[in-house]
Write a protein that holds these residues in place. Structure first.
Motif, PDB file in Angstrom:
ATOM      1  N   ILE A 168       0.867  -1.175   0.000  1.00 54.18           N
ATOM      2  CA  ILE A 168       0.000   0.000   0.000  1.00 54.18           C
ATOM      3  C   ILE A 168       0.906   1.229   0.000  1.00 54.18           C
ATOM      4  O   ILE A 168       1.572   1.527   1.001  1.00 54.18           O
ATOM      5  CB  ILE A 168      -0.928   0.023   1.233  1.00 54.18           C
ATOM      6  CG1 ILE A 168      -1.656  -1.322   1.387  1.00 54.18           C
ATOM      7  CG2 ILE A 168      -1.908   1.186   1.133  1.00 54.18           C
ATOM      8  CD1 ILE A 168      -2.578  -1.682   0.262  1.00 54.18           C
ATOM      9  N   LEU A 169       0.960   1.938  -1.107  1.00 51.35           N
ATOM     10  CA  LEU A 169       1.853   3.094  -1.221  1.00 51.35           C
ATOM     11  C   LEU A 169       1.085   4.382  -0.954  1.00 51.35           C
ATOM     12  O   LEU A 169       0.831   5.196  -1.842  1.00 51.35           O
ATOM     13  CB  LEU A 169       2.509   3.124  -2.608  1.00 51.35           C
ATOM     14  CG  LEU A 169       3.419   1.950  -2.950  1.00 51.35           C
ATOM     15  CD1 LEU A 169       4.188   2.234  -4.232  1.00 51.35           C
ATOM     16  CD2 LEU A 169       4.398   1.663  -1.817  1.00 51.35           C
ATOM     17  N   MET A 177      -0.823  -7.319   5.545  1.00 55.31           N
ATOM     18  CA  MET A 177      -0.717  -8.723   5.917  1.00 55.31           C
ATOM     19  C   MET A 177      -1.464  -8.999   7.225  1.00 55.31           C
ATOM     20  O   MET A 177      -0.879  -9.426   8.229  1.00 55.31           O
ATOM     21  CB  MET A 177       0.750  -9.132   6.023  1.00 55.31           C
ATOM     22  CG  MET A 177       0.979 -10.631   5.873  1.00 55.31           C
ATOM     23  SD  MET A 177       2.717 -11.059   5.590  1.00 55.31           S
ATOM     24  CE  MET A 177       2.904 -10.549   3.881  1.00 55.31           C
ATOM     25  N   PRO A 178      -2.788  -8.796   7.231  1.00 54.06           N
ATOM     26  CA  PRO A 178      -3.548  -9.055   8.456  1.00 54.06           C
ATOM     27  C   PRO A 178      -3.661 -10.530   8.804  1.00 54.06           C
ATOM     28  O   PRO A 178      -3.916 -10.873   9.961  1.00 54.06           O
ATOM     29  CB  PRO A 178      -4.927  -8.467   8.130  1.00 54.06           C
ATOM     30  CG  PRO A 178      -5.039  -8.580   6.647  1.00 54.06           C
ATOM     31  CD  PRO A 178      -3.647  -8.326   6.143  1.00 54.06           C
ATOM     32  N   HIS A 184      -3.194  -3.591   9.850  1.00 54.65           N
ATOM     33  CA  HIS A 184      -4.615  -3.443  10.156  1.00 54.65           C
ATOM     34  C   HIS A 184      -5.393  -4.399   9.248  1.00 54.65           C
ATOM     35  O   HIS A 184      -4.866  -4.940   8.267  1.00 54.65           O
ATOM     36  CB  HIS A 184      -5.061  -1.995   9.952  1.00 54.65           C
ATOM     37  CG  HIS A 184      -5.197  -1.599   8.514  1.00 54.65           C
ATOM     38  ND1 HIS A 184      -6.340  -1.813   7.774  1.00 54.65           N
ATOM     39  CD2 HIS A 184      -4.331  -0.996   7.670  1.00 54.65           C
ATOM     40  CE1 HIS A 184      -6.172  -1.368   6.544  1.00 54.65           C
ATOM     41  NE2 HIS A 184      -4.956  -0.868   6.458  1.00 54.65           N
ATOM     42  N   GLY A 185      -6.653  -4.625   9.569  1.00 58.66           N
ATOM     43  CA  GLY A 185      -7.436  -5.607   8.838  1.00 58.66           C
ATOM     44  C   GLY A 185      -7.568  -6.919   9.582  1.00 58.66           C
ATOM     45  O   GLY A 185      -8.357  -7.789   9.198  1.00 58.66           O
ATOM     46  N   LEU A 195      -9.351  -0.926  -0.534  1.00 56.82           N
ATOM     47  CA  LEU A 195      -8.218  -1.837  -0.528  1.00 56.82           C
ATOM     48  C   LEU A 195      -8.017  -2.451  -1.915  1.00 56.82           C
ATOM     49  O   LEU A 195      -6.876  -2.567  -2.387  1.00 56.82           O
ATOM     50  CB  LEU A 195      -8.437  -2.936   0.515  1.00 56.82           C
ATOM     51  CG  LEU A 195      -7.348  -4.005   0.627  1.00 56.82           C
ATOM     52  CD1 LEU A 195      -5.988  -3.374   0.917  1.00 56.82           C
ATOM     53  CD2 LEU A 195      -7.704  -5.027   1.703  1.00 56.82           C
ATOM     54  N   ILE A 196      -9.090  -2.831  -2.570  1.00 57.55           N
ATOM     55  CA  ILE A 196      -8.980  -3.382  -3.916  1.00 57.55           C
ATOM     56  C   ILE A 196      -8.353  -2.366  -4.863  1.00 57.55           C
ATOM     57  O   ILE A 196      -7.515  -2.711  -5.709  1.00 57.55           O
ATOM     58  CB  ILE A 196     -10.362  -3.846  -4.432  1.00 57.55           C
ATOM     59  CG1 ILE A 196     -10.810  -5.088  -3.655  1.00 57.55           C
ATOM     60  CG2 ILE A 196     -10.310  -4.151  -5.932  1.00 57.55           C
ATOM     61  CD1 ILE A 196     -12.189  -5.578  -4.013  1.00 57.55           C
ATOM     62  N   GLN A 197      -8.712  -1.114  -4.725  1.00 56.15           N
ATOM     63  CA  GLN A 197      -8.110  -0.069  -5.554  1.00 56.15           C
ATOM     64  C   GLN A 197      -6.607   0.038  -5.303  1.00 56.15           C
ATOM     65  O   GLN A 197      -5.821   0.207  -6.251  1.00 56.15           O
ATOM     66  CB  GLN A 197      -8.792   1.274  -5.267  1.00 56.15           C
ATOM     67  CG  GLN A 197     -10.227   1.358  -5.767  1.00 56.15           C
ATOM     68  CD  GLN A 197     -10.947   2.614  -5.294  1.00 56.15           C
ATOM     69  OE1 GLN A 197     -10.346   3.489  -4.656  1.00 56.15           O
ATOM     70  NE2 GLN A 197     -12.232   2.701  -5.583  1.00 56.15           N
TER      71      GLN A 197
END
Length: 391
Positions: A168-169, A177-178, A184-185, A195-197
Protein backbone atom coordinates in the motif's frame (compact mmCIF):
# COMPACT_ATOMS: atom_id res chain seq x y z
CA UNK A 1 28.24 -45.09 11.84
CA UNK A 2 26.39 -43.70 14.87
CA UNK A 3 24.76 -40.37 15.72
CA UNK A 4 26.62 -38.75 18.61
CA UNK A 5 24.78 -35.44 19.05
CA UNK A 6 22.12 -33.09 17.63
CA UNK A 7 22.43 -29.32 17.92
CA UNK A 8 20.06 -26.49 16.99
CA UNK A 9 21.19 -22.98 16.01
CA UNK A 10 19.09 -19.86 15.58
CA UNK A 11 20.53 -17.06 13.44
CA UNK A 12 19.38 -13.46 13.41
CA UNK A 13 17.92 -12.88 9.93
CA UNK A 14 16.71 -9.33 10.44
CA UNK A 15 12.94 -9.38 10.80
CA UNK A 16 12.89 -13.13 11.60
CA UNK A 17 15.13 -15.96 12.84
CA UNK A 18 16.52 -18.84 10.78
CA UNK A 19 16.87 -22.25 12.43
CA UNK A 20 19.44 -24.91 11.57
CA UNK A 21 19.98 -28.52 12.67
CA UNK A 22 23.43 -30.07 13.02
CA UNK A 23 23.79 -33.85 13.43
CA UNK A 24 27.26 -35.14 14.34
CA UNK A 25 28.51 -38.71 13.93
CA UNK A 26 31.29 -40.84 15.38
CA UNK A 27 33.01 -40.89 11.97
CA UNK A 28 33.32 -37.11 11.80
CA UNK A 29 30.67 -36.59 9.12
CA UNK A 30 28.30 -33.75 9.94
CA UNK A 31 24.84 -33.30 8.47
CA UNK A 32 23.17 -29.91 8.21
CA UNK A 33 19.61 -28.87 7.50
CA UNK A 34 17.43 -25.81 7.84
CA UNK A 35 13.99 -25.88 9.45
CA UNK A 36 13.25 -22.18 9.87
CA UNK A 37 9.87 -21.09 11.17
CA UNK A 38 9.44 -17.34 11.13
CA UNK A 39 5.97 -17.17 12.65
CA UNK A 40 6.44 -17.95 16.31
CA UNK A 41 7.84 -21.44 16.80
CA UNK A 42 11.68 -21.49 16.56
CA UNK A 43 12.16 -22.33 20.23
CA UNK A 44 9.34 -24.85 20.00
CA UNK A 45 11.16 -26.61 17.16
CA UNK A 46 14.36 -26.58 19.19
CA UNK A 47 12.51 -28.10 22.16
CA UNK A 48 11.02 -30.89 20.06
CA UNK A 49 14.40 -31.74 18.54
CA UNK A 50 15.97 -31.83 22.00
CA UNK A 51 13.17 -34.13 23.20
CA UNK A 52 13.77 -36.44 20.24
CA UNK A 53 17.56 -36.42 20.58
CA UNK A 54 17.42 -39.14 23.24
CA UNK A 55 15.88 -41.42 20.62
CA UNK A 56 18.39 -40.41 17.95
CA UNK A 57 21.74 -40.65 19.69
CA UNK A 58 23.26 -44.05 18.97
CA UNK A 59 21.13 -44.65 15.86
CA UNK A 60 22.70 -45.33 12.47
CA UNK A 61 22.15 -42.09 10.47
CA UNK A 62 22.40 -43.98 7.19
CA UNK A 63 19.24 -45.96 7.93
CA UNK A 64 16.94 -43.02 7.27
CA UNK A 65 13.76 -45.08 6.84
CA UNK A 66 14.17 -46.68 10.25
CA UNK A 67 14.93 -43.38 11.99
CA UNK A 68 11.94 -41.65 10.37
CA UNK A 69 9.59 -44.49 11.22
CA UNK A 70 10.78 -44.39 14.83
CA UNK A 71 10.30 -40.61 15.11
CA UNK A 72 6.87 -40.70 13.49
CA UNK A 73 5.76 -43.54 15.76
CA UNK A 74 6.92 -41.78 18.92
CA UNK A 75 5.10 -38.55 17.92
CA UNK A 76 1.98 -40.19 16.47
CA UNK A 77 -0.38 -38.40 18.87
CA UNK A 78 0.86 -34.96 17.78
CA UNK A 79 1.19 -35.03 13.96
CA UNK A 80 1.93 -31.95 11.86
CA UNK A 81 2.93 -28.41 12.84
CA UNK A 82 6.24 -27.99 14.68
CA UNK A 83 6.53 -31.76 15.26
CA UNK A 84 6.61 -32.28 11.50
CA UNK A 85 9.01 -29.37 10.97
CA UNK A 86 11.34 -30.81 13.59
CA UNK A 87 11.29 -34.30 12.10
CA UNK A 88 11.86 -32.81 8.63
CA UNK A 89 14.88 -30.91 9.95
CA UNK A 90 16.30 -34.14 11.34
CA UNK A 91 15.52 -36.09 8.16
CA UNK A 92 17.14 -33.58 5.81
CA UNK A 93 20.30 -33.52 7.92
CA UNK A 94 20.42 -37.32 7.64
CA UNK A 95 20.27 -37.12 3.83
CA UNK A 96 23.23 -34.75 4.02
CA UNK A 97 25.20 -37.28 6.08
CA UNK A 98 24.34 -40.20 3.81
CA UNK A 99 25.32 -38.34 0.64
CA UNK A 100 28.55 -37.05 2.19
CA UNK A 101 29.45 -40.57 3.31
CA UNK A 102 29.30 -41.61 -0.36
CA UNK A 103 30.85 -38.35 -1.61
CA UNK A 104 27.89 -37.58 -3.87
CA UNK A 105 25.13 -34.93 -4.01
CA UNK A 106 21.84 -35.81 -2.32
CA UNK A 107 19.93 -36.00 -5.59
CA UNK A 108 22.30 -38.74 -6.81
CA UNK A 109 21.08 -40.91 -3.91
CA UNK A 110 17.59 -40.97 -5.40
CA UNK A 111 18.27 -41.73 -9.02
CA UNK A 112 19.89 -38.53 -10.23
CA UNK A 113 18.59 -35.32 -11.70
CA UNK A 114 15.98 -34.64 -14.38
CA UNK A 115 17.15 -31.05 -14.87
CA UNK A 116 20.55 -29.43 -14.36
CA UNK A 117 19.17 -25.90 -14.08
CA UNK A 118 16.17 -24.86 -12.01
CA UNK A 119 13.90 -22.01 -13.14
CA UNK A 120 13.40 -19.51 -10.31
CA UNK A 121 11.09 -16.67 -9.47
CA UNK A 122 12.09 -13.63 -7.42
CA UNK A 123 9.97 -13.86 -4.26
CA UNK A 124 8.83 -10.96 -2.07
CA UNK A 125 9.80 -8.81 -5.03
CA UNK A 126 9.35 -5.19 -3.99
CA UNK A 127 7.92 -6.37 -0.68
CA UNK A 128 11.23 -6.28 1.18
CA UNK A 129 12.04 -2.82 -0.17
CA UNK A 130 8.76 -1.44 1.15
CA UNK A 131 8.97 -2.94 4.64
CA UNK A 132 12.68 -3.57 5.36
CA UNK A 133 14.81 -1.34 3.13
CA UNK A 134 17.08 -0.25 5.99
CA UNK A 135 17.83 -3.86 6.96
CA UNK A 136 18.54 -5.06 3.44
CA UNK A 137 20.45 -1.87 2.55
CA UNK A 138 18.44 -1.19 -0.61
CA UNK A 139 16.57 1.89 -1.80
CA UNK A 140 13.14 2.08 -0.17
CA UNK A 141 10.05 1.91 -2.35
CA UNK A 142 7.89 4.76 -1.09
CA UNK A 143 6.06 5.74 -4.27
CA UNK A 144 5.50 4.64 -7.84
CA UNK A 145 8.55 6.51 -9.11
CA UNK A 146 10.63 4.27 -6.82
CA UNK A 147 8.77 1.25 -8.19
CA UNK A 148 9.67 2.24 -11.74
CA UNK A 149 13.38 2.45 -10.85
CA UNK A 150 13.15 -0.92 -9.13
CA UNK A 151 11.37 -2.45 -12.12
CA UNK A 152 14.31 -1.52 -14.35
CA UNK A 153 16.54 -3.47 -11.95
CA UNK A 154 14.26 -6.50 -12.25
CA UNK A 155 14.38 -6.38 -16.04
CA UNK A 156 18.19 -6.33 -15.97
CA UNK A 157 18.37 -9.18 -13.39
CA UNK A 158 17.55 -11.98 -15.80
CA UNK A 159 14.57 -13.21 -13.75
CA UNK A 160 11.58 -13.95 -15.95
CA UNK A 161 9.06 -14.28 -13.10
CA UNK A 162 8.49 -12.31 -9.90
CA UNK A 163 6.11 -12.71 -7.00
CA UNK A 164 5.08 -9.80 -4.84
CA UNK A 165 2.80 -9.19 -1.87
CA UNK A 166 0.23 -6.45 -1.28
CA UNK A 167 1.98 -3.10 -0.92
CA UNK A 168 0.00 0.00 0.00
CA UNK A 169 1.85 3.09 -1.22
CA UNK A 170 0.11 5.83 0.74
CA UNK A 171 1.69 8.42 3.07
CA UNK A 172 3.25 5.65 5.17
CA UNK A 173 3.87 2.73 2.78
CA UNK A 174 3.40 -0.73 4.26
CA UNK A 175 2.73 -4.35 3.39
CA UNK A 176 -0.85 -5.45 3.96
CA UNK A 177 -0.72 -8.72 5.92
CA UNK A 178 -3.55 -9.06 8.46
CA UNK A 179 -3.57 -12.83 8.09
CA UNK A 180 -0.42 -12.88 10.23
CA UNK A 181 -1.60 -9.94 12.40
CA UNK A 182 1.08 -7.72 10.82
CA UNK A 183 -1.16 -4.90 9.63
CA UNK A 184 -4.62 -3.44 10.16
CA UNK A 185 -7.44 -5.61 8.84
CA UNK A 186 -6.88 -8.24 11.51
CA UNK A 187 -8.78 -10.28 12.64
CA UNK A 188 -11.82 -9.66 10.41
CA UNK A 189 -9.93 -10.12 7.07
CA UNK A 190 -12.51 -8.05 5.19
CA UNK A 191 -11.87 -6.68 1.70
CA UNK A 192 -12.99 -3.09 1.08
CA UNK A 193 -13.33 -1.32 -2.28
CA UNK A 194 -10.56 1.06 -1.22
CA UNK A 195 -8.22 -1.84 -0.53
CA UNK A 196 -8.98 -3.38 -3.92
CA UNK A 197 -8.11 -0.07 -5.55
CA UNK A 198 -4.77 0.00 -3.70
CA UNK A 199 -4.00 -3.58 -4.78
CA UNK A 200 -4.88 -2.77 -8.37
CA UNK A 201 -2.66 0.32 -8.29
CA UNK A 202 0.31 -1.79 -7.10
CA UNK A 203 -0.18 -4.51 -9.71
CA UNK A 204 -1.11 -2.23 -12.63
CA UNK A 205 1.98 -0.08 -12.12
CA UNK A 206 4.19 -3.15 -11.79
CA UNK A 207 2.75 -4.49 -15.06
CA UNK A 208 3.19 -1.14 -16.80
CA UNK A 209 6.83 -0.78 -15.71
CA UNK A 210 7.81 -4.43 -16.35
CA UNK A 211 5.98 -4.85 -19.65
CA UNK A 212 4.63 -8.18 -20.82
CA UNK A 213 7.90 -10.16 -20.88
CA UNK A 214 8.14 -10.52 -17.09
CA UNK A 215 5.62 -12.82 -15.37
CA UNK A 216 3.96 -11.43 -12.24
CA UNK A 217 2.39 -13.44 -9.41
CA UNK A 218 0.66 -12.02 -6.34
CA UNK A 219 0.74 -13.68 -2.93
CA UNK A 220 -2.46 -13.05 -0.96
CA UNK A 221 -1.42 -15.35 1.93
CA UNK A 222 -4.14 -15.82 4.57
CA UNK A 223 -5.22 -12.18 4.27
CA UNK A 224 -8.86 -12.62 3.19
CA UNK A 225 -11.77 -14.98 3.27
CA UNK A 226 -13.36 -16.69 0.28
CA UNK A 227 -15.42 -13.73 -0.98
CA UNK A 228 -12.46 -11.34 -0.64
CA UNK A 229 -10.13 -13.57 -2.66
CA UNK A 230 -12.74 -13.74 -5.43
CA UNK A 231 -13.25 -9.95 -5.48
CA UNK A 232 -9.53 -9.30 -5.77
CA UNK A 233 -9.09 -11.87 -8.54
CA UNK A 234 -11.94 -10.30 -10.54
CA UNK A 235 -10.31 -6.87 -10.21
CA UNK A 236 -6.93 -8.16 -11.44
CA UNK A 237 -7.99 -10.33 -14.38
CA UNK A 238 -6.78 -7.86 -17.03
CA UNK A 239 -3.16 -7.82 -15.78
CA UNK A 240 -2.23 -11.31 -16.99
CA UNK A 241 -1.00 -12.64 -13.64
CA UNK A 242 0.81 -15.98 -13.67
CA UNK A 243 -0.96 -16.99 -10.48
CA UNK A 244 -2.55 -15.84 -7.27
CA UNK A 245 -1.12 -17.50 -4.19
CA UNK A 246 -3.86 -18.22 -1.68
CA UNK A 247 -3.51 -19.94 1.68
CA UNK A 248 -6.53 -21.88 2.89
CA UNK A 249 -7.08 -24.77 5.26
CA UNK A 250 -10.36 -25.68 3.54
CA UNK A 251 -10.04 -27.45 0.20
CA UNK A 252 -13.69 -26.85 -0.76
CA UNK A 253 -13.45 -23.10 -0.19
CA UNK A 254 -10.30 -22.97 -2.31
CA UNK A 255 -12.08 -24.97 -5.05
CA UNK A 256 -14.94 -22.45 -4.94
CA UNK A 257 -12.46 -19.64 -5.53
CA UNK A 258 -10.75 -21.53 -8.36
CA UNK A 259 -14.08 -22.16 -10.11
CA UNK A 260 -15.09 -18.49 -10.00
CA UNK A 261 -11.91 -16.77 -11.19
CA UNK A 262 -9.80 -16.72 -14.34
CA UNK A 263 -6.33 -16.61 -12.74
CA UNK A 264 -4.41 -19.81 -11.82
CA UNK A 265 -4.11 -20.57 -8.10
CA UNK A 266 -1.03 -21.75 -6.22
CA UNK A 267 -1.61 -23.08 -2.71
CA UNK A 268 -0.80 -25.58 0.08
CA UNK A 269 2.64 -24.27 1.18
CA UNK A 270 1.52 -24.49 4.82
CA UNK A 271 0.38 -28.12 4.69
CA UNK A 272 2.24 -31.09 6.16
CA UNK A 273 2.27 -34.59 4.77
CA UNK A 274 0.31 -36.42 2.09
CA UNK A 275 -2.80 -36.72 4.28
CA UNK A 276 -3.23 -32.96 4.47
CA UNK A 277 -2.65 -32.54 0.72
CA UNK A 278 -5.02 -35.35 -0.29
CA UNK A 279 -8.36 -33.45 -0.15
CA UNK A 280 -6.86 -30.61 -2.19
CA UNK A 281 -5.77 -33.05 -4.88
CA UNK A 282 -9.07 -34.95 -4.73
CA UNK A 283 -11.04 -31.71 -5.17
CA UNK A 284 -8.65 -30.22 -7.76
CA UNK A 285 -8.57 -27.16 -5.49
CA UNK A 286 -5.55 -25.47 -7.08
CA UNK A 287 -3.58 -25.33 -10.31
CA UNK A 288 -0.10 -25.50 -8.75
CA UNK A 289 0.80 -27.24 -5.47
CA UNK A 290 3.39 -25.53 -3.29
CA UNK A 291 5.51 -27.89 -1.17
CA UNK A 292 7.89 -26.84 1.61
CA UNK A 293 10.72 -29.38 1.63
CA UNK A 294 12.32 -28.11 4.82
CA UNK A 295 9.02 -28.52 6.67
CA UNK A 296 7.90 -31.82 5.11
CA UNK A 297 11.28 -33.49 4.65
CA UNK A 298 12.67 -34.69 1.33
CA UNK A 299 11.04 -38.13 1.32
CA UNK A 300 7.52 -36.91 2.09
CA UNK A 301 7.89 -33.99 -0.32
CA UNK A 302 8.67 -36.35 -3.18
CA UNK A 303 5.67 -38.47 -2.20
CA UNK A 304 3.43 -35.36 -2.28
CA UNK A 305 4.85 -34.30 -5.65
CA UNK A 306 4.22 -37.78 -7.09
CA UNK A 307 0.63 -37.65 -5.86
CA UNK A 308 0.25 -34.23 -7.48
CA UNK A 309 1.50 -35.71 -10.74
CA UNK A 310 -1.12 -38.46 -10.63
CA UNK A 311 -3.67 -35.63 -10.38
CA UNK A 312 -2.07 -33.70 -13.30
CA UNK A 313 -0.92 -30.88 -11.03
CA UNK A 314 2.46 -29.19 -11.21
CA UNK A 315 4.58 -28.32 -8.20
CA UNK A 316 6.58 -25.38 -6.91
CA UNK A 317 8.86 -25.28 -3.88
CA UNK A 318 8.10 -23.00 -0.94
CA UNK A 319 11.44 -21.45 0.01
CA UNK A 320 11.83 -18.10 1.74
CA UNK A 321 14.70 -18.65 4.17
CA UNK A 322 18.49 -19.04 4.11
CA UNK A 323 20.80 -20.42 1.43
CA UNK A 324 20.68 -23.97 2.84
CA UNK A 325 16.91 -23.97 2.41
CA UNK A 326 17.49 -22.99 -1.22
CA UNK A 327 19.98 -25.82 -1.82
CA UNK A 328 17.65 -28.39 -0.21
CA UNK A 329 14.70 -27.12 -2.24
CA UNK A 330 16.65 -27.20 -5.49
CA UNK A 331 17.67 -30.83 -4.97
CA UNK A 332 13.98 -31.65 -4.61
CA UNK A 333 13.08 -29.66 -7.72
CA UNK A 334 15.78 -31.39 -9.75
CA UNK A 335 14.22 -34.83 -9.24
CA UNK A 336 10.45 -34.44 -9.66
CA UNK A 337 8.75 -34.73 -13.04
CA UNK A 338 5.96 -32.20 -12.54
CA UNK A 339 8.12 -29.18 -11.67
CA UNK A 340 6.77 -25.69 -12.45
CA UNK A 341 9.13 -23.12 -10.95
CA UNK A 342 11.02 -22.58 -7.66
CA UNK A 343 10.95 -19.76 -5.14
CA UNK A 344 13.99 -17.76 -4.01
CA UNK A 345 14.50 -14.48 -2.17
CA UNK A 346 16.89 -12.02 -3.80
CA UNK A 347 16.67 -9.10 -1.36
CA UNK A 348 17.83 -10.08 2.11
CA UNK A 349 20.07 -9.21 5.06
CA UNK A 350 23.64 -8.16 4.14
CA UNK A 351 25.23 -10.88 6.33
CA UNK A 352 23.31 -13.74 4.68
CA UNK A 353 26.28 -15.02 2.64
CA UNK A 354 28.50 -14.98 5.72
CA UNK A 355 26.38 -17.66 7.42
CA UNK A 356 26.91 -20.29 4.73
CA UNK A 357 29.86 -22.10 3.17
CA UNK A 358 28.36 -21.72 -0.32
CA UNK A 359 25.96 -19.37 -2.04
CA UNK A 360 23.48 -20.32 -4.76
CA UNK A 361 24.82 -19.89 -8.28
CA UNK A 362 22.04 -18.05 -10.12
CA UNK A 363 22.33 -17.00 -13.77
CA UNK A 364 19.49 -15.46 -15.76
CA UNK A 365 16.94 -16.53 -13.19
CA UNK A 366 18.14 -20.15 -13.01
CA UNK A 367 19.83 -22.07 -10.19
CA UNK A 368 22.89 -24.13 -11.16
CA UNK A 369 24.26 -26.96 -8.99
CA UNK A 370 27.84 -26.93 -7.67
CA UNK A 371 28.04 -30.78 -7.62
CA UNK A 372 29.47 -30.84 -4.09
CA UNK A 373 28.56 -33.74 -1.83
CA UNK A 374 25.50 -33.60 0.40
CA UNK A 375 23.33 -30.56 -0.13
CA UNK A 376 26.33 -28.63 -1.46
CA UNK A 377 26.14 -26.10 1.36
CA UNK A 378 27.18 -26.14 5.04
CA UNK A 379 26.93 -23.61 7.85
CA UNK A 380 29.64 -21.34 9.19
CA UNK A 381 29.44 -21.90 12.96
CA UNK A 382 31.53 -18.82 13.74
CA UNK A 383 29.02 -16.71 11.83
CA UNK A 384 26.11 -18.51 13.52
CA UNK A 385 27.53 -17.46 16.88
CA UNK A 386 28.30 -13.96 15.62
CA UNK A 387 24.73 -13.47 14.39
CA UNK A 388 23.01 -15.51 17.06
CA UNK A 389 19.28 -14.85 17.42
CA UNK A 390 18.57 -13.99 21.01
CA UNK A 391 14.78 -14.24 20.76
Amino acid sequence: MKITSISVFHADAGWRPWTFVKISTNEGIIGWSECSDSHGSPKGIEGVIKDLSNILVGQNPLNINKVLSLLESRTRQSPGSIIQKSIAGIENALWDIKAKSLNIPVNELLGGILREKIDLYWSHCGTSRVRASELIKKQKISNFDDLEIFSNEIIKSGFKTIKTNIAILRDNPYIYMPGFAKSHGWPDLNCSDELIQDIELWISNFRNFLGNNINIALDLNFNFRTSGFIKIAKALESYNLSWLEIDSYDSKSLKEIKDKINIPITSCENLYGSRQYKPYFDNKSMDIASIDVIWNGLQESIKIANTAEINEINVTSHNFNGHLSTFISMHFCSMIKNFQIAEVDVDDIPWKDELFSDQPLINNGQFEFNNKSGWGCDLNENALNKYKWLG
